[in-house]
Design an enzyme around this catalytic site. Sequence first.
Site, short mmCIF file in Angstrom:
data_model
loop_
_atom_site.label_atom_id
_atom_site.label_comp_id
_atom_site.label_asym_id
_atom_site.label_seq_id
_atom_site.Cartn_x
_atom_site.Cartn_y
_atom_site.Cartn_z
N GLU A 1 0.79 -1.24 0.00
CA GLU A 1 0.00 0.00 0.00
C GLU A 1 0.83 1.29 0.00
OE1 GLU A 1 -3.63 -2.38 0.45
OE2 GLU A 1 -1.54 -2.72 0.88
N TYR B 1 3.40 2.00 2.01
CA TYR B 1 3.99 2.34 3.30
C TYR B 1 5.50 2.04 3.26
CZ TYR B 1 -0.81 2.83 5.05
OH TYR B 1 -2.10 3.23 5.25
N ARG C 1 2.34 -8.72 4.38
CA ARG C 1 1.42 -8.11 3.41
C ARG C 1 2.25 -7.62 2.23
NH1 ARG C 1 -3.57 -5.41 4.44
NH2 ARG C 1 -4.52 -4.92 2.43
N HIS D 1 -1.78 4.00 -1.80
CA HIS D 1 -2.84 4.96 -1.47
C HIS D 1 -2.87 6.14 -2.44
CE1 HIS D 1 -4.27 2.91 2.00
NE2 HIS D 1 -3.16 3.05 2.69
N GLN E 1 -18.73 4.96 3.19
CA GLN E 1 -19.29 6.15 3.82
C GLN E 1 -19.08 6.20 5.33
OE1 GLN E 1 -23.34 7.10 2.59
NE2 GLN E 1 -22.96 6.18 0.61
#
Length: 673
Positions: free
Chosen positions: A165, A167, A215, A253, A340
Amino acid sequence: MSPYPHLLAPLDLGHVVLPNRVLMGSMHTNLEETRDWNRVAEFYAARARGGVALMVTGGMAPNREGGVFPGAAGLFGADDVANHRVVTKRVHDAGGRIAMQVLHAGRYAYCKDCVAPSPIKSPISPFPPNELDEAGIEKQIADIATSAARAREAGYDGVEVMGSEGYLLNEFLVTHTNKRTDRWGGSYENRMRFPLEVVRRVREVVGEDFILIYRISLLDLVPEGSTFDEVVTLARAVEAAGASILNTGIGWHEARVPTIATSVPRAGFAWVTRKLMGKVGIPVIASNRINTPEVGESVLAEGCADMVSMARPFLADPEFVTKAAQGRAEEIAPCIACNQACLDHTFSGKISTCLINPRACHETELTYDPAPVPRRIAVVGAGPAGLMAALVAARRGHGVTLFEKAARLGGQLNMARMIPGKEEFEGLVAWFETMVAKAGIDLRLCAEASVSDLKGFDEVIVATGVTPRDPEIPGQDRANVLSYVDVLAKGAEVGKRVAVVGAGGIGFDVAEFLVQGGDSPTLHPEEWRAEWGVADPETRRGGVAAPQPEPPARQVTLLQRKPEKPGRRLGKTTGWIHRAALQMKGVKMLGGANYERIDENGLHVTFGPSRENPTLVEADTVVLCTGQESVRGLADALAREGIEAHVIGGADVAAELDAKRAIDQGARLAARL
């Protein structure tokens, strides 16, 4: 025979056997930051009782500079270890297993002390990172290992080392963020040195009888990302360094490709995980948009993975696995991937929850205890607010009669499900239908309740929803003018050139419906990948290609009165997706418009307070999406008769199609009646 033989099969990790192939993936909920450890423990224990094989916590920072935001939770000392023991004990008492994710945010850390392999600022953070020197690198490795050791001390069954992701560990791997020329940069052997040293050091301190998940980023979706050969090389090296399992990470991201939103096809990235199968000897987990037992079973049966990760589905329904195992899949509250109440809350610094399940992360304060005295309750309106109020009231033992003037329950959810990319709303309506039937609610469709119908009930809940607001534009009564209800609910014919008036959530949805022509790339994964520029990482580094959207079905202009960029107020984590999707289809977006009149040629507008630059937006059809007004006629009539009613949902406050607020309000009202 098991209804899901692959999903519910045990998984042997050597020192431990997991009872099924379902992982509850990591979600940062902001719960740990409340320091209310009973609340944190109950959140995870509820999921353990629901039968999931293994859970992973939200990312815990190994040190202050590695926290996603200032004050992010971590295991920094003895007090933290003791607090986390409250969580692990509750999970173990519930029969579950839990791993702690160690997440070093690298340049994504929202603070001036953030660190990275090279001083290259992220496009999603205002803080340029500090380049790590040799001593700094050693400190980060040691801190991650110490955090893992503390996780074992705190009673966790394992750790997940976050290596994807975008990081810190991921930043070392790719030349996009690693410009070093020392032993930590340059060749791929050097670039993967940092994550490998982390895994080796973690395994060394936790011992062999401890789950170590890595991961791994299979598809970076950024320029200069990893090739697939590099991914395989890393996977094998991570296995050799001591990992028990490889979990899939998809997209950084900062990537401009949606990866978990509702418009992403179900199991839309399982094909990438499948490419890794057989390349390593440890289990491989598939993730992203796996939200039903059927989808999970299919991923496993087709050989795409050894295990599946579902995160948000366990916000929607903590009993996901138990219901699947008992043949009650139709009762699983569906994750619609709307973001949401979960990710939008997380990135706004709020406690995460779930649009469909307001109890998620609120288990200790929102309870559905049996009613001391059962009462007769009338609910008027079977939209999201009324449906949730009816279900919670019935669950608590009240006798519920639900009136709905339409022929199908769901209210405005039935319009949402018409939007390409929002097909999950169909499953939500079906779930409500199932649960209303199973709850024994007296459902009266095609029944517009009157005051006389409601006399004699102990409680009356009015959830009559909204109606389109009248924008009072001269010419709006012409035949070439439609409301969003005409388009989405009634199937009215729309011309090839369209002016959409109003650029809120409904306006964007209508524009999406019109440019797609009713067809949805979400249902055609290859088309979806082409539209967003997702490529095979074996042929394109990082899996990035030029987007190739299909031509739009119509020429659409989207307008709003507010003098700001249209779509600015859409969801925090999904607004960019809706804006990008319309831009790819050539939708023209105009802010600061004054709607002067509509004629046979289209919509006449001016701009700004002084009404300058008169312009004709040529259109065969003008669609009005100019907001809503509460439908309060029944509530007012009841008040005149002296009958007290609870008014909820759109009937209380008309605010777009706000199902999150409506469902939460309905649940909380019914919980206290």
